[in-house]
Design an enzyme around this catalytic site. Structure first.
Site, PDB file in Angstrom:
ATOM      1  N   HIS A 101      -2.272   3.344   6.453  1.00 39.63           N
ATOM      2  CA  HIS A 101      -1.284   3.897   7.400  1.00 39.63           C
ATOM      3  C   HIS A 101      -0.128   4.470   6.593  1.00 39.63           C
ATOM      4  O   HIS A 101       0.693   3.734   6.050  1.00 39.63           O
ATOM      5  CB  HIS A 101      -0.771   2.803   8.344  1.00 39.63           C
ATOM      6  N   HIS A 103       2.831   7.866   6.192  1.00 38.23           N
ATOM      7  CA  HIS A 103       3.493   9.102   6.625  1.00 38.23           C
ATOM      8  C   HIS A 103       3.843   9.930   5.392  1.00 38.23           C
ATOM      9  O   HIS A 103       4.591   9.463   4.529  1.00 38.23           O
ATOM     10  CB  HIS A 103       4.783   8.791   7.389  1.00 38.23           C
ATOM     11  N   LYS A 162      -5.057   8.779  16.321  1.00 39.88           N
ATOM     12  CA  LYS A 162      -3.877   7.939  16.469  1.00 39.88           C
ATOM     13  C   LYS A 162      -3.322   7.999  17.884  1.00 39.88           C
ATOM     14  O   LYS A 162      -3.099   9.086  18.416  1.00 39.88           O
ATOM     15  CB  LYS A 162      -2.802   8.411  15.479  1.00 39.88           C
ATOM     16  N   HIS A 189      -0.430   2.551  17.817  1.00 44.83           N
ATOM     17  CA  HIS A 189       0.949   2.045  17.724  1.00 44.83           C
ATOM     18  C   HIS A 189       1.137   1.172  18.957  1.00 44.83           C
ATOM     19  O   HIS A 189       1.335   1.684  20.061  1.00 44.83           O
ATOM     20  CB  HIS A 189       1.967   3.189  17.689  1.00 44.83           C
ATOM     21  N   HIS A 205       0.297  -1.845  12.026  1.00 37.86           N
ATOM     22  CA  HIS A 205       1.560  -2.496  11.655  1.00 37.86           C
ATOM     23  C   HIS A 205       1.947  -3.614  12.622  1.00 37.86           C
ATOM     24  O   HIS A 205       3.010  -3.575  13.238  1.00 37.86           O
ATOM     25  CB  HIS A 205       2.701  -1.493  11.493  1.00 37.86           C
ATOM     26  N   ASP A 253       2.759   1.954   6.237  1.00 33.53           N
ATOM     27  CA  ASP A 253       3.658   2.648   7.160  1.00 33.53           C
ATOM     28  C   ASP A 253       4.864   3.188   6.402  1.00 33.53           C
ATOM     29  O   ASP A 253       5.962   3.272   6.947  1.00 33.53           O
ATOM     30  CB  ASP A 253       4.100   1.725   8.311  1.00 33.53           C
TER      31      ASP A 253
HETATM   32  O1  DOR Z   1       9.387   3.006  11.616  1.00 37.56           O
HETATM   33  C1  DOR Z   1       8.580   3.863  11.921  1.00 37.56           C
HETATM   34  N1  DOR Z   1       8.636   5.108  11.389  1.00 37.56           N
HETATM   35  N2  DOR Z   1       7.629   3.564  12.791  1.00 37.56           N
HETATM   36  C2  DOR Z   1       6.787   4.491  13.260  1.00 37.56           C
HETATM   37  O2  DOR Z   1       5.967   4.159  14.069  1.00 37.56           O
HETATM   38  C3  DOR Z   1       6.928   5.906  12.867  1.00 37.56           C
HETATM   39  C4  DOR Z   1       7.576   6.023  11.575  1.00 37.56           C
HETATM   40  C5  DOR Z   1       8.026   7.427  11.272  1.00 37.56           C
HETATM   41  O3  DOR Z   1       7.275   8.364  11.494  1.00 37.56           O
HETATM   42  O4  DOR Z   1       9.140   7.586  10.771  1.00 37.56           O
HETATM   43 ZN    ZN Z   2       3.747   4.740  11.145  1.00 31.53          ZN
END
Ligand code: DOR
Ligand code: ZN
Length: 346
Positions: free
Chosen positions: A14, A16, A100, A137, A175, A248
């Protein structure tokens, strides 16, 4: 004498990466240590079609540091209007690894998410039929539900009914942050696993307010009480195949974090493996680190573990690591575990 541990090269289930300048800034922080990562599709606009996923994958590959052996595992962002045939073709061709589900409004860039799970049942049925996993999520969005209860309420009101309605659907509860989440996953016989982040193994909700408000510890789902953190530690370090690492890691620039309405997200790609070595060592479970970071995830997704290996060395002198990563115009703060890191990747 220094201690050493060598494990299969880990994956991040997971992650970003964002896009453009931010992508170029943060990608090396992951590719240095990880072989693969499930890439979150919550860009603006989100990655909703196969065409979007091809373009995003190509931008990631074009940004890869030379020599790094890394495979982005793409996902599609489920919306009320997802085209199930487009999704099925993207899965069949190997373009996407999972889909997702963000409940609309649950977190960063989730405005295009699913407004009512009933609306996407035909798509989820198709996914069950073709064996495409669903990453969830798992938080309800109603402002009437306390932010610390949103995960537990989601399990009872959305996840459990969904699993009963569609037991063939392979789900990853992402998460997880509560003992409720751990217990729920452990109660399931099949088709349910969970990712756990590095930071949720280390901080509880007190850390958010230690001596003042700590924006760099704010993420969603928000960190919970200590007994929840201990349940996550127990699950992660147990070796149970249903739990694996999804960092995450979610970069936001400092001005966007340190603001009157700061963004949710902890950026931990840089030091995750060092932090985890400490967590597992503290719990007397260094021998389970590899399962959590490198074996359980691929097994659940039906993939082979990476062939490459990764070695961590523990030295008496704590390692130096950057507290910030530079982007083109700003900086991203690296997760501070609150203790010195003696384990480093070599
Ligand atoms: O803390 C988070 N940041 N939780 C999420 O689900 C998304 C993520 C983000 O994209 O910044
Ligand atoms: Zn995330």
């Amino acid at each position: 004498m220094s201690e050493t541990i060598t494990i299969t090269r880990p994956d991040d289930w997971h992650l970003h990466l964002r896009d453009d300048d931010m992508l170029r800034a943060v990608l090396p922080e992951t590719t240095r240590h990880f072989g693969r990562a499930i890439i979150m599709p919550n860009l603006v606009p989100p990655v909703v079609t196969a065409e979007n996923a091809i373009a995003y994958r190509d931008r990631i590959l074009a940004s890869l540091p030379e020599g790094d052996d890394f495979q982005p595992l793409m996902t599609l962002y489920l919306t009320d209007h997802t085209d199930k045939e487009d999704l099925a073709a993207a899965h069949a061709s190997g373009l996407i690894t999972a889909v997702k589900l963000y409940p609309a409004g649950a977190t960063t860039n989730s405005a295009s998410g699913v407004t009512d799970i009933k609306l996407v049942m035909p798509v989820l049925e198709k996914m069950a039929e073709i064996g495409c996993p669903l990453c969830i999520h798992g938080e309800v969005t109603g402002t009437d539900i306390d932010i610390f209860d949103r995960e537990a309420v989601f399990i009872d009101t959305v996840l459990d009914p969904l699993r009963r309605a569609l037991p063939e659907l392979k789900i990853i509860s992402e998460h997880i942050t509560t003992k409720n989440g751990v217990d729920y996953v452990m109660s399931a016989n099949s088709n349910l696993a969970a990712t756990i982040t590095t930071h949720h193994l280390i901080i509880n909700r007190n850390h958010l307010f230690a001596g003042g408000i700590r924006p760099h510890y704010f993420c969603l789902p928000i960190a919970k009480r200590e007994h929840h953190r201990l349940a996550l530690r127990q699950a992660a370090t147990s070796g149970d195949a249903r739990f694996f690492l999804g960092t995450d890691s979610a970069p936001h620039t400092n001005p966007n974090k340190e603001s009157a309405c700061g963004c949710a997200g902890v950026f931990s790609a840089t030091n995750t493996m060092s932090c985890l070595a400490h967590v597992f060592e503290d719990d007397g479970a260094l021998n389970q680190l590899e399962r959590f970071t490198s074996l359980n995830g691929p097994a659940y997704y039906g993939l082979a573990p990476n062939k490459a290996r990764l070695t961590l060395v523990k030295s008496a002198i704590p390692m130096d690591y950057p507290t910030h990563i530079k982007t083109a115009n700003s900086e991203v703060t690296v997760f501070d575990p609150g203790f010195p890191l003696h384990w480093r990747v070599v």
